[in-house]
Design a protein around this motif. Structure first.
Motif, short mmCIF file in Angstrom:
data_model
loop_
_atom_site.label_atom_id
_atom_site.label_comp_id
_atom_site.label_asym_id
_atom_site.label_seq_id
_atom_site.Cartn_x
_atom_site.Cartn_y
_atom_site.Cartn_z
N LYS A 161 24.70 -11.75 25.73
CA LYS A 161 24.05 -11.02 24.64
C LYS A 161 23.11 -11.99 23.92
O LYS A 161 23.43 -13.15 23.74
CB LYS A 161 25.11 -10.48 23.69
CG LYS A 161 26.03 -9.46 24.35
CD LYS A 161 27.13 -9.05 23.42
CE LYS A 161 28.01 -7.99 24.01
NZ LYS A 161 28.82 -8.41 25.11
N THR A 178 21.39 -10.98 20.92
CA THR A 178 21.27 -10.65 19.51
C THR A 178 22.65 -10.34 18.94
O THR A 178 23.55 -9.91 19.64
CB THR A 178 20.38 -9.40 19.29
OG1 THR A 178 20.92 -8.31 20.03
CG2 THR A 178 18.95 -9.66 19.72
N ILE A 179 22.79 -10.58 17.66
CA ILE A 179 24.04 -10.30 16.96
C ILE A 179 23.96 -8.89 16.41
O ILE A 179 22.99 -8.53 15.75
CB ILE A 179 24.27 -11.32 15.83
CG1 ILE A 179 24.40 -12.72 16.42
CG2 ILE A 179 25.49 -10.95 15.01
CD1 ILE A 179 24.48 -13.82 15.39
N ARG A 180 24.97 -8.10 16.72
CA ARG A 180 25.00 -6.70 16.27
C ARG A 180 26.29 -6.44 15.50
O ARG A 180 27.27 -7.15 15.65
CB ARG A 180 24.93 -5.76 17.47
CG ARG A 180 23.70 -5.95 18.30
CD ARG A 180 23.60 -4.85 19.34
NE ARG A 180 22.55 -5.09 20.30
CZ ARG A 180 21.27 -4.88 20.09
NH1 ARG A 180 20.86 -4.43 18.94
NH2 ARG A 180 20.37 -5.11 21.01
N GLN A 181 26.26 -5.43 14.69
CA GLN A 181 27.43 -5.05 13.90
C GLN A 181 28.58 -4.69 14.84
O GLN A 181 28.40 -4.03 15.86
CB GLN A 181 27.10 -3.85 13.01
CG GLN A 181 28.22 -3.48 12.08
CD GLN A 181 27.80 -2.37 11.12
OE1 GLN A 181 26.67 -1.92 11.13
NE2 GLN A 181 28.73 -1.95 10.30
N MET A 183 30.46 -6.91 16.50
CA MET A 183 30.74 -7.95 17.49
C MET A 183 31.91 -8.80 17.02
O MET A 183 32.10 -9.00 15.82
CB MET A 183 29.52 -8.84 17.71
CG MET A 183 28.36 -8.16 18.39
SD MET A 183 26.94 -9.26 18.55
CE MET A 183 27.30 -10.02 20.12
N GLU A 221 32.00 -13.40 20.34
CA GLU A 221 30.69 -12.95 20.82
C GLU A 221 29.57 -13.50 19.95
O GLU A 221 28.53 -13.93 20.46
CB GLU A 221 30.63 -11.43 20.84
CG GLU A 221 31.51 -10.78 21.89
CD GLU A 221 31.57 -9.29 21.77
OE1 GLU A 221 31.56 -8.62 22.82
OE2 GLU A 221 31.62 -8.76 20.62
N ILE A 222 29.77 -13.50 18.65
CA ILE A 222 28.77 -14.04 17.72
C ILE A 222 28.57 -15.53 17.96
O ILE A 222 27.44 -16.02 18.01
CB ILE A 222 29.16 -13.76 16.26
CG1 ILE A 222 29.10 -12.26 15.99
CG2 ILE A 222 28.25 -14.52 15.29
CD1 ILE A 222 29.67 -11.85 14.65
#
Length: 73
Positions: A31, A33-36, A38, A42-43
């Protein structure tokens, strides 16, 4: 898998048996990009990948500068 837990306000855990060099492996499912929603893991992978890319770019720029200065001498 072994987990290591730290006693702090956030109660974070680390995988202690994870391959250290796995950060440098290229895979298609990363991934970028950081998404809500996660997970912390993952971040941290996204942030680590971005930091590694910045360091690689800086290294290449420094390498090129060094090579041009060496050629000029």
């Amino acid at each position: 898998m072994s987990l290591l837990t730290f006693n702090n306000d956030l109660t974070s855990t680390l995988e202690v048996t994870k391959d250290v060099l796995s950060v440098f492996r290229q895979s298609n499912d990363k991934k970028i990009t950081i998404r809500q929603g996660m997970s912390i893991s993952e971040i941290s992978e996204v942030v680590s990948e971005k930091i590694i890319n910045v360091v690689k770019e800086q290294f290449e720029i420094t390498k090129e500068d060094f090579e041009t200065k060496t050629v000029k001498k």
